[in-house]
Design a protein around this motif. Structure first.
Motif, PDB file in Angstrom:
ATOM      1  N   PRO A   8       0.793  -1.223   0.000  1.00 50.09           N
ATOM      2  CA  PRO A   8       0.000   0.000   0.000  1.00 50.09           C
ATOM      3  C   PRO A   8       0.827   1.276   0.000  1.00 50.09           C
ATOM      4  CG  PRO A   8      -0.015  -0.995   2.172  1.00 50.09           C
ATOM      5  CD  PRO A   8       0.750  -1.930   1.280  1.00 50.09           C
ATOM      6  N   ARG A   9       0.255   2.295  -0.636  1.00 49.83           N
ATOM      7  CA  ARG A   9       0.742   3.671  -0.491  1.00 49.83           C
ATOM      8  C   ARG A   9      -0.245   4.312   0.479  1.00 49.83           C
ATOM      9  NH1 ARG A   9       2.337   8.495  -4.464  1.00 49.83           N
ATOM     10  NH2 ARG A   9       0.751   9.747  -3.615  1.00 49.83           N
ATOM     11  N   VAL A  10       0.251   4.876   1.561  1.00 46.83           N
ATOM     12  CA  VAL A  10      -0.625   5.184   2.682  1.00 46.83           C
ATOM     13  C   VAL A  10      -0.711   6.688   2.954  1.00 46.83           C
ATOM     14  CG1 VAL A  10      -1.086   4.713   5.119  1.00 46.83           C
ATOM     15  CG2 VAL A  10       0.042   2.978   3.728  1.00 46.83           C
ATOM     16  N   ILE A  11      -1.931   7.186   3.066  1.00 47.92           N
ATOM     17  CA  ILE A  11      -2.158   8.540   3.559  1.00 47.92           C
ATOM     18  C   ILE A  11      -2.164   8.457   5.087  1.00 47.92           C
ATOM     19  CG2 ILE A  11      -3.862  10.392   3.772  1.00 47.92           C
ATOM     20  CD1 ILE A  11      -4.820   9.578   0.932  1.00 47.92           C
ATOM     21  N   THR A  12      -1.336   9.255   5.737  1.00 49.94           N
ATOM     22  CA  THR A  12      -1.324   9.234   7.196  1.00 49.94           C
ATOM     23  C   THR A  12      -1.826  10.568   7.718  1.00 49.94           C
ATOM     24  OG1 THR A  12       0.941  10.038   7.311  1.00 49.94           O
ATOM     25  CG2 THR A  12       0.647   7.660   7.269  1.00 49.94           C
ATOM     26  N   VAL A  13      -2.691  10.511   8.709  1.00 48.29           N
ATOM     27  CA  VAL A  13      -3.219  11.750   9.284  1.00 48.29           C
ATOM     28  C   VAL A  13      -3.254  11.600  10.793  1.00 48.29           C
ATOM     29  CG1 VAL A  13      -5.562  10.930   8.699  1.00 48.29           C
ATOM     30  CG2 VAL A  13      -5.236  13.286   9.390  1.00 48.29           C
ATOM     31  N   LEU A  22       5.968   3.802   9.117  1.00 52.41           N
ATOM     32  CA  LEU A  22       5.732   3.286   7.767  1.00 52.41           C
ATOM     33  C   LEU A  22       6.935   3.543   6.873  1.00 52.41           C
ATOM     34  CD1 LEU A  22       1.996   4.229   7.328  1.00 52.41           C
ATOM     35  CD2 LEU A  22       2.966   1.943   7.071  1.00 52.41           C
ATOM     36  N   VAL A  30       1.731   9.661   2.263  1.00 46.40           N
ATOM     37  CA  VAL A  30       1.294  11.028   1.993  1.00 46.40           C
ATOM     38  C   VAL A  30       0.820  11.595   3.325  1.00 46.40           C
ATOM     39  CG1 VAL A  30      -0.263  12.497   0.655  1.00 46.40           C
ATOM     40  CG2 VAL A  30       0.469  10.282  -0.281  1.00 46.40           C
ATOM     41  N   VAL A  32      -0.763  13.989   5.948  1.00 46.93           N
ATOM     42  CA  VAL A  32      -1.682  15.131   5.964  1.00 46.93           C
ATOM     43  C   VAL A  32      -1.187  16.098   7.035  1.00 46.93           C
ATOM     44  CG1 VAL A  32      -4.040  15.873   6.511  1.00 46.93           C
ATOM     45  CG2 VAL A  32      -3.657  13.786   5.176  1.00 46.93           C
ATOM     46  N   ARG A 413     -12.633  22.830   9.187  1.00 54.29           N
ATOM     47  CA  ARG A 413     -11.627  21.788   9.437  1.00 54.29           C
ATOM     48  C   ARG A 413     -10.211  22.283   9.224  1.00 54.29           C
ATOM     49  NH1 ARG A 413     -13.340  16.607   6.110  1.00 54.29           N
ATOM     50  NH2 ARG A 413     -11.289  15.900   6.825  1.00 54.29           N
TER      51      ARG A 413
ATOM     52  N   THR B 105      -7.738  14.603   4.721  1.00 55.48           N
ATOM     53  CA  THR B 105      -7.641  13.353   3.982  1.00 55.48           C
ATOM     54  C   THR B 105      -8.291  13.505   2.618  1.00 55.48           C
ATOM     55  OG1 THR B 105      -7.684  12.165   6.057  1.00 55.48           O
ATOM     56  CG2 THR B 105      -8.240  10.907   4.084  1.00 55.48           C
ATOM     57  N   ALA B 108      -5.728  14.935   0.357  1.00 59.30           N
ATOM     58  CA  ALA B 108      -4.617  13.985   0.197  1.00 59.30           C
ATOM     59  C   ALA B 108      -5.015  12.853  -0.752  1.00 59.30           C
ATOM     60  CB  ALA B 108      -4.208  13.419   1.556  1.00 59.30           C
ATOM     61  N   ALA B 109      -6.299  12.476  -0.713  1.00 60.01           N
ATOM     62  CA  ALA B 109      -6.751  11.348  -1.533  1.00 60.01           C
ATOM     63  C   ALA B 109      -6.649  11.667  -3.017  1.00 60.01           C
ATOM     64  CB  ALA B 109      -8.191  10.983  -1.173  1.00 60.01           C
ATOM     65  N   GLY B 112      -3.671  10.126  -4.982  1.00 60.26           N
ATOM     66  CA  GLY B 112      -3.616   8.689  -5.265  1.00 60.26           C
ATOM     67  C   GLY B 112      -3.002   7.948  -4.105  1.00 60.26           C
ATOM     68  N   ALA B 113      -3.717   6.991  -3.549  1.00 62.54           N
ATOM     69  CA  ALA B 113      -3.214   6.210  -2.428  1.00 62.54           C
ATOM     70  C   ALA B 113      -4.046   4.947  -2.348  1.00 62.54           C
ATOM     71  CB  ALA B 113      -3.314   7.004  -1.128  1.00 62.54           C
ATOM     72  N   ASP B 114      -3.596   3.987  -1.530  1.00 71.34           N
ATOM     73  CA  ASP B 114      -4.301   2.716  -1.424  1.00 71.34           C
ATOM     74  C   ASP B 114      -5.007   2.554  -0.091  1.00 71.34           C
ATOM     75  OD1 ASP B 114      -3.071   1.669  -3.915  1.00 71.34           O
ATOM     76  OD2 ASP B 114      -1.252   1.902  -2.721  1.00 71.34           O
ATOM     77  N   LEU B 115      -4.603   3.363   0.887  1.00 74.48           N
ATOM     78  CA  LEU B 115      -5.045   3.128   2.250  1.00 74.48           C
ATOM     79  C   LEU B 115      -4.865   4.410   3.062  1.00 74.48           C
ATOM     80  CD1 LEU B 115      -5.712   0.868   4.392  1.00 74.48           C
ATOM     81  CD2 LEU B 115      -3.262   0.547   4.637  1.00 74.48           C
ATOM     82  N   VAL B 116      -5.696   4.592   4.073  1.00 75.70           N
ATOM     83  CA  VAL B 116      -5.574   5.771   4.932  1.00 75.70           C
ATOM     84  C   VAL B 116      -5.414   5.321   6.379  1.00 75.70           C
ATOM     85  CG1 VAL B 116      -6.713   7.878   5.742  1.00 75.70           C
ATOM     86  CG2 VAL B 116      -6.986   7.171   3.362  1.00 75.70           C
ATOM     87  N   LEU B 117      -4.470   5.912   7.075  1.00 75.69           N
ATOM     88  CA  LEU B 117      -4.237   5.600   8.491  1.00 75.69           C
ATOM     89  C   LEU B 117      -4.552   6.852   9.308  1.00 75.69           C
ATOM     90  CD1 LEU B 117      -3.123   4.094  10.942  1.00 75.69           C
ATOM     91  CD2 LEU B 117      -0.810   4.508  10.095  1.00 75.69           C
ATOM     92  N   LEU B 137     -11.355   4.591  -0.378  1.00 73.94           N
ATOM     93  CA  LEU B 137     -10.128   4.015   0.173  1.00 73.94           C
ATOM     94  C   LEU B 137     -10.392   3.294   1.490  1.00 73.94           C
ATOM     95  CD1 LEU B 137      -7.679   7.016  -0.384  1.00 73.94           C
ATOM     96  CD2 LEU B 137      -7.838   4.893  -1.710  1.00 73.94           C
ATOM     97  N   PRO B 138      -9.784   2.102   1.680  1.00 71.57           N
ATOM     98  CA  PRO B 138      -9.875   1.460   2.986  1.00 71.57           C
ATOM     99  C   PRO B 138      -9.176   2.319   4.032  1.00 71.57           C
ATOM    100  CG  PRO B 138      -8.357   0.266   1.551  1.00 71.57           C
ATOM    101  CD  PRO B 138      -8.972   1.343   0.721  1.00 71.57           C
ATOM    102  N   LEU B 164     -12.972  -1.512   3.354  1.00 72.42           N
ATOM    103  CA  LEU B 164     -12.792  -2.018   4.717  1.00 72.42           C
ATOM    104  C   LEU B 164     -12.477  -0.878   5.681  1.00 72.42           C
ATOM    105  CD1 LEU B 164     -12.352  -4.543   6.613  1.00 72.42           C
ATOM    106  CD2 LEU B 164      -9.925  -4.380   5.999  1.00 72.42           C
ATOM    107  N   ILE B 175      -0.614  -5.466   6.303  1.00 65.79           N
ATOM    108  CA  ILE B 175      -1.217  -5.658   4.987  1.00 65.79           C
ATOM    109  C   ILE B 175      -0.114  -5.726   3.955  1.00 65.79           C
ATOM    110  CG2 ILE B 175      -2.612  -4.539   3.214  1.00 65.79           C
ATOM    111  CD1 ILE B 175      -4.348  -3.464   5.527  1.00 65.79           C
ATOM    112  N   LEU B 180       1.093  -1.569  10.101  1.00 70.47           N
ATOM    113  CA  LEU B 180       0.456  -0.264  10.324  1.00 70.47           C
ATOM    114  C   LEU B 180       0.174  -0.095  11.809  1.00 70.47           C
ATOM    115  CD1 LEU B 180      -1.911  -0.998   7.437  1.00 70.47           C
ATOM    116  CD2 LEU B 180      -0.586   1.114   7.432  1.00 70.47           C
TER     117      LEU B 180
END
Lengths: 458, 455
Positions: A8-13, A22, A30, A32, A413, B105, B108-109, B112-117, B137-138, B164, B175, B180
């Motif tokens: 995965p490429r992950v957006i972190t916030v 990560l 990415v 936030v 926000r 988010t 940020a989306a 392009g991304a696969d997942l958000v934390l 996005l999951p 998910l 994953i 994560l």
């Protein structure tokens, strides 16, 4: 279920540590740049964001805004559309008592123009006595630049939305310097307005009868690619308009053609009023979608800055208008400036003006900055808007659409306020324009709208 | 002669981990006795009061800088320098001033991304998680303190979007080989884990790793997912995803017993899967048993779980067991096992609970509260505690905790949850705690049994 098949490429916030964890695993992230929302909005935000109507409502509202097809269809005398004994003005509702200098100056000028007062003192006395009903332009399908005063003997552009059927009006631009909209009402101001009533208005009416409707969406799209942002810079758009009109002007009013063309050519802001009305038909199309948090109007009357939101009908949410930060003409300075005034913020509301600054490097010096500041301003507005305009594009950003559709939840926000380009009116009635620059809307107008949305959310 | 300085920076937000690191860096400056840079929550104001500072009026949205030092000005300046240095996230190159870092988010989306934390404070997590779901996005919601109604709403939205939602309060996931949140370094293997318990999943997978068995994926679902209120929506989706995953040969579902209605739905769903599913419902079985059953189901041998007896071999005089935990499931498991001894079972505190993490970093990162708990313990106490390793956790827990273990008059037993691949070095951590006087176990259940035998 591609989630489980690709790294995965992950957006972190939130916590930076989890982003670092990560990256320690060589995962692309990415991050936030997250901050808590504006103070006092957390509870309302939670309610509004959880409103099940909101996403679809906003999608509908913003698609109506961006799909509007404004055409200039006619030019009419205000007396045809204005109720007797009524003047229109810019911004949210205002009384004579609370009106600022330039608003009072413009109202006095209109009284003199209409022959309803002998002199300025008489005009002020009659206005104070309530002889004239003062109504916001926005509540009469109109927008007015600066003071935005419309009286019966002024002429209005009539713009129709070919997609949704709405109509909007805006006055004809008087030019620069000592002009009514900036609160000046001297003899030369009234003389020009009388010429506009007697010559310019009828000439444009006859011209448009020859040309037929003019596609403003197309003109605006072209002007953006020629360096206008359609609020503080309209030079390209005015030039394009002049090309469209010139032959028909010559045919329609041969005796007045030269003075009419010279007048339009001598005023780089002639197109602004068309851009405003074009913006107004789009934002009006987006009105009254229940549950939508989209801003459909931002307007100032020189005292208050007001916003209206699609899901909240015609209610105004206001805060004190700020004094713009910018460059001053001649020997004027910040002490001469009136707080922010005018309906021209409708351009920002529809994704133009400050939101399209990156398209207009030529105006960045107005706002005391570099080209990179203009690019930054536009980029930051993508953070608080719901869409990118499909037709209004910015060459310097790879033809990305301009940020359009301000969402009050995103304002709360991010804490980012809309970037507004503006002219600066003199504080003292009768002065006229003293400068131009940038102004910050009051944050409470947006938070008040958010709290009201929360009350309506189920 | 040192003096105190307490400053309030109005409306300035920084995440609690960043602040804890700044506090730690200030504490290491010469001439600094105490330094605390933290958000002005009730908990943090209380700590400040306990440290003897004069506490100013402040709101939870304000930042506190408190130092006791020879030169408080230098310390405050250093704090400000570090606070502003953290303003610019790495990855936003300085030569591109026009770049706008994403502020939500939602924006940020667009990159392009696969997942958000999501790991914002819980009261703000809904907005970010909803952005993720709406972008298709999951999302893993690490944040705790998210209201159940919001969780339900997010999971319903996710049903419509076919994505998910892991969490809220999902501490760990793995994953495609990427950990994560709090994540141990685990090898690839046949076991897919669906877990309504973060530390539960960490314990089981660490034991499997020790036995040489890797995992395909670990999907956390949040501790409330199988409640009647949430309805197991994420569990059902995670089971389906693992069933379709070619790398997963066996699915292990770790959870507290679900509500009866949800249990039926889950059982129906499990019956339809092609992949065998092992249900580990706590506390019917403990986590160590769950790992052992998994190994047996795969036909693999069950090894001895490593442990290191206390170095000193000193005789325990403990009468009461005090649980000082960072993982909720581990704490509950230990309380249950050690508590079986009836009156000898004592107080168990899960410092990872919402009540302790509001405006503070998680105890797996920030040892402060547990160091304090150790310093308060008596000779008659037996302190049973967990130390969790892996990505995201304290880079060297022994550095701060071993000293406190050595100083406490109490007897200490530690459940060390980690793998030999974890960045903290499992063996070095075990040795340090052992030298400090603790008995160390890799199985929390065994640690709890050992503790019970000592009182």
């Amino acid at each position: 279920m591609s989630l489980l098949s690709t790294p995965p490429r992950v957006i972190t916030v939130g916590a930076g540590l989890l982003d670092e964890a990560l990256r320690a695993q060589a995962v692309q992230t990415v991050p936030v740049s997250w901050r808590p929302p504006l103070p006092g909005t957390a509870e309302a935000l939670a309610k509004v964001l959880a409103d099940p109507r909101r996403q679809a409502a906003n999608e509908l509202a913003v698609s109506r805004l961006t799909s509007a097809r404004p055409y200039l269809v006619g030019v009419r005398r205000a007396s045809e559309v204005l109720e007797a004994g009524t003047f229109l003005h810019a911004g949210p509702p205002i009384t004579w008592e609370r009106a600022s200098g330039p608003m009072r100056g413009a109202l006095i000028g209109a009284m003199l123009l209409e022959g309803r007062a002998g002199d300025e003192h008489d005009a002020a006395r009659r206005l104070a006595a309530g002889e004239i009903a003062l109504r916001p332009c926005h509540e009469h399908a109109a927008v007015g630049p600066m003071a935005g005063v419309v009286s019966p003997s002024m002429w209005l552009f009539e713009i129709r939305d070919d997609e949704h059927g709405g109509t909007a009006y805006c006055s004809l631009n008087e030019g620069l310097g000592k002009v009514l909209r900036y609160g000046a009402y001297g003899p030369e101001v009234l003389e020009r307005l009388r010429w506009m009533d007697a010559v310019l208005g009828p000439a444009l009416k006859a011209t448009l009868e020859r040309t037929g409707p003019l596609d403003l969406r197309s003109l605006i799209a072209q002007a953006l690619q020629m360096g206008d942002e359609l609020h503080n810079r309209n030079r390209a758009a005015t030039s394009l308009l002049l090309r469209e009109l010139a032959p028909a002007v010559v045919e329609a009013v041969p005796g007045h053609a030269a003075e009419v063309l010279r007048f339009i050519n001598g005023n780089d802001h002639f197109f602004l009023n068309l851009a405003m009305a074009a913006a107004k038909v789009g934002t009006d199309a987006a009105r009254d979608v229940p549950g939508s948090s989209l801003v459909v109007a931002m307007a100032r009357n020189g005292t208050d800055f007001g916003v209206q939101v699609s899901g909240l009908g015609g209610r105004w949410f206001t805060g004190p208008a700020g004094v713009p930060d910018g460059l001053y003409l001649g020997t004027y300075g910040p002490d001469d400036a009136n707080p922010d005034i005018g309906d021209s913020t409708i351009t920002e509301t529809s994704g133009l003006g400050g939101f399209a600054m990156a398209a207009s490097p030529a105006i960045v010096r107005f706002v005391g900055g570099e080209v990179s500041d203009a690019v930054r301003a536009t980029r930051s507005m993508y953070e608080i808007t719901l869409a990118e305009h499909p037709a209004y594009q910015i060459p310097g950003l790879g033809f990305r659409g301009t940020p359009v559709g301000i969402d009050v939840t995103l304002v709360a926000r991010t804490g980012l306020l809309p970037v507004v380009n503006t002219g600066i009116a003199g504080r003292v009635p009768g002065t006229g324009q003293v400068g131009a620059g940038l102004v910050k809307p009051p944050v409470e107008a947006f938070t008040a709208a958010l709290l009201s949305l929360a009350e309506q959310a189920s | 002669m040192s003096s105190d300085a307490v400053l309030v920076r109005k409306g300035t937000y920084h995440d609690s981990v960043a602040l804890m690191r700044i506090s730690r860096a200030l504490t290491e400056m010469s001439g600094v006795e105490v330094a605390m840079v933290a958000m002005a929550t009730e908990l943090n104001l209380g700590i400040l009061r306990d440290l003897g500072f004069t506490v100013p009026a402040a709101d939870p949205g304000d930042l506190l800088i408190a130092v006791r030092a020879h030169d408080t000005r230098a310390a405050v300046e250093e704090a400000d320098r570090r606070l502003t240095a953290g303003r610019h996230p790495e990855g936003a190159p300085a030569d591109q001033p026009a770049d706008q870092p994403p502020l939500t988010t939602r924006s940020a989306a667009r990159t392009g991304a696969d997942l958000v934390l999501v790991s914002t404070p819980g009261e703000y997590a809904f907005a970010e998680a909803q952005d993720a779901i709406q972008a298709g996005l999951p999302v893993m919601i690490f944040s705790d303190g998210v209201p159940a109604a919001q969780e339900r709403r997010l999971k319903e939205l996710a049903e419509a979007q076919d994505v998910l939602v892991m969490g809220p309060d999902c501490g760990t996931a793995l994953i495609g080989g990427v950990g994560l949140g709090f994540a141990n370094v685990l090898g690839p293997g046949p076991v897919g884990v669906v877990a309504a318990s973060g530390t539960g999943a960490q314990q089981v997978t660490c034991l499997l790793d020790w036995a040489g068995t890797g995992v395909s994926h670990v999907l956390g679902v949040g501790g409330r997912d199988l409640s009647a209120e949430v309805g197991g929506l994420s569990t059902l989706r995670a089971l389906r995803m693992l069933d379709e995953d070619p790398a997963t040969e066996l699915i292990l579902l770790i959870s507290k017993p679900p509500s009866p209605e949800v249990a039926r739905t889950v059982q129906d769903s499990v019956a339809r899967l092609r992949t065998p599913v092992l249900l580990a419902l706590l506390p019917e079985i403990d986590l160590t048993e769950a790992a052992e059953r998994t190994l047996r189901a795969l036909g693999r041998p069950v090894p001895e779980w490593p442990s290191w007896p206390a170095w000193s071999g000193k005789q325990s005089r403990a009468k009461t067991i005090k649980g000082v935990y960072s993982g909720g499931t581990l704490s509950a498991e230990a309380a249950l096992i050690a508590g079986r001894a009836g009156s000898r079972g004592g107080d168990f505190v899960d410092y990872g609970d919402d009540a302790y993490t509001r405006g503070r970093a998680h105890p797996m990162i920030d040892p402060t509260l547990r160091v304090e708990a150790l310093s308060r313990a008596h000779e008659s106490d037996l302190v049973l505690m967990d130390v969790v390793l892996g990505h995201g956790a304290d880079p060297d827990p022994a550095a701060s905790l071993a000293h406190a273990v050595a100083r406490t008059p109490a007897t200490v037993v530690i459940a060390l949850i980690g793998t030999e691949g974890d960045p903290q070095d499992l063996h070095r951590q075990a040795a340090a705690f052992r030298e400090a006087g603790a008995a160390v176990f890799t199985s929390n259940a065994q640690a709890a049994r050992h503790a019970r035998s000592l009182v």
